[in-house]
Motif scaffolding. Structure first.
Motif, PDB file in Angstrom:
ATOM      1  N   GLU A 123       0.821  -1.215   0.000  1.00 29.79           N
ATOM      2  CA  GLU A 123       0.000   0.000   0.000  1.00 29.79           C
ATOM      3  C   GLU A 123       0.853   1.264   0.000  1.00 29.79           C
ATOM      4  N   PHE A 124       2.060   1.198   0.558  1.00 31.48           N
ATOM      5  CA  PHE A 124       2.980   2.344   0.507  1.00 31.48           C
ATOM      6  C   PHE A 124       3.726   2.361  -0.826  1.00 31.48           C
ATOM      7  N   VAL A 127       1.621   3.813  -3.905  1.00 31.00           N
ATOM      8  CA  VAL A 127       1.450   5.270  -3.966  1.00 31.00           C
ATOM      9  C   VAL A 127       2.780   5.962  -4.248  1.00 31.00           C
ATOM     10  N   SER A 142      -5.518   9.413  -5.700  1.00 29.16           N
ATOM     11  CA  SER A 142      -6.739   9.188  -4.933  1.00 29.16           C
ATOM     12  C   SER A 142      -7.801   8.512  -5.784  1.00 29.16           C
ATOM     13  N   LEU A 147      -9.002   6.050  -2.811  1.00 31.55           N
ATOM     14  CA  LEU A 147      -8.691   6.442  -1.435  1.00 31.55           C
ATOM     15  C   LEU A 147      -8.932   7.933  -1.264  1.00 31.55           C
ATOM     16  N   THR A 151      -5.589  10.064   2.911  1.00 32.31           N
ATOM     17  CA  THR A 151      -4.983   8.739   3.049  1.00 32.31           C
ATOM     18  C   THR A 151      -3.806   8.597   2.093  1.00 32.31           C
ATOM     19  N   VAL A 152      -3.945   9.113   0.883  1.00 27.60           N
ATOM     20  CA  VAL A 152      -2.837   9.095  -0.082  1.00 27.60           C
ATOM     21  C   VAL A 152      -1.640   9.835   0.499  1.00 27.60           C
ATOM     22  N   SER A 154      -0.982  10.511   3.626  1.00 26.39           N
ATOM     23  CA  SER A 154      -0.471   9.780   4.786  1.00 26.39           C
ATOM     24  C   SER A 154       0.375   8.596   4.351  1.00 26.39           C
ATOM     25  N   ARG A 155      -0.105   7.841   3.358  1.00 26.75           N
ATOM     26  CA  ARG A 155       0.668   6.687   2.886  1.00 26.75           C
ATOM     27  C   ARG A 155       1.971   7.112   2.229  1.00 26.75           C
ATOM     28  N   ARG A 158       4.296   8.082   5.180  1.00 28.13           N
ATOM     29  CA  ARG A 158       4.761   6.893   5.898  1.00 28.13           C
ATOM     30  C   ARG A 158       5.676   6.035   5.016  1.00 28.13           C
ATOM     31  N   GLY A 159       5.344   5.919   3.741  1.00 21.69           N
ATOM     32  CA  GLY A 159       6.177   5.149   2.824  1.00 21.69           C
ATOM     33  C   GLY A 159       7.547   5.768   2.644  1.00 21.69           C
TER      34      GLY A 159
END
Length: 199
Positions: A123-124, A127, A142, A147, A151-152, A154-155, A158-159
């Motif tokens: 998921e990371f 994107v 998105s 998504l 969320t995009v 955020s991922r 985080r990615g």
């Protein structure tokens, strides 16, 4: 005649994005052969449902179909744990002016990035690929991934953070960067109280 017009419109709208479709499929499936199969199936689906395309940018529309086709294909052909190699062609750097040492470092860097990206959760990874390699906007990602934009974002955050941490670990393990030695648990003189002897 109407069928020929539809085919011509389809070719004009969708064929220019064949490389992007293949790149995303390769990242998600993990190899060229499977990616070719997925892209072929995606283009057949895109042609079948081209009447539903409402104009605008066809790239996000096509990549949505490619992504969904990839996930359907993976559900039928793969275990949940996926490893996806990096497309080397996307990261080639002109090396004609590099000396042998620089070429070796470039190769090591490329291998570390590939290894780190392979370890990211899918998921990371997806994107990051869409944003950094396909240069899609948050809104396009998105739409493709179905998504919310938050969320995009955020991922992506985080990615990128996980990728940076993995690359730092790989660089330290391979000796490309030095890691500061562990500091003794004893307080330094500045931390000890007045008159205390730390020796």
């Amino acid at each position: 005649m109407q069928g020929q017009n539809k085919l011509a419109s389809f070719e004009t709208a969708v064929l220019p994005h064949l490389d992007a479709a293949f790149n995303l499929a390769r990242w998600l499936t993990g190899n060229d052969h499977d990616a070719e199969d997925v892209v072929q199936e995606s283009y057949l689906r895109a042609l079948k449902f081209f009447f539903g395309f409402r104009g605008g940018s066809s790239r996000p529309w096509l990549l949505t179909i490619v992504r969904n086709t990839c996930y359907t294909w993976m559900q039928h052909n793969r275990s949940p744990e996926l490893t996806i190699p990096l497309d080397d062609q996307l990261h080639e750097v002109e090396s004609k002016d590099l000396n042998p040492e620089a070429l070796l470092l470039q190769s090591a860097d490329s291998q570390m990035v590939r290894q780190a990206l392979e370890e990211l959760p899918i998921e990371f990874r997806e994107v990051l690929i869409m944003r950094e390699m396909e240069d899609l906007s948050y809104k396009q990602i998105s739409t493709i991934a179905d998504l919310p934009i938050g969320t995009v974002m955020s991922r992506l955050h985080r990615g990128r953070r996980q990728l940076r941490e993995l690359l730092q670990d790989y660089a330290a393990e391979s000796g490309l960067v030095r890691v500061a030695p562990d500091v003794d648990q004893q307080p330094s003189r500045a931390e000890s109280g007045p008159g205390e002897d730390t020796t």
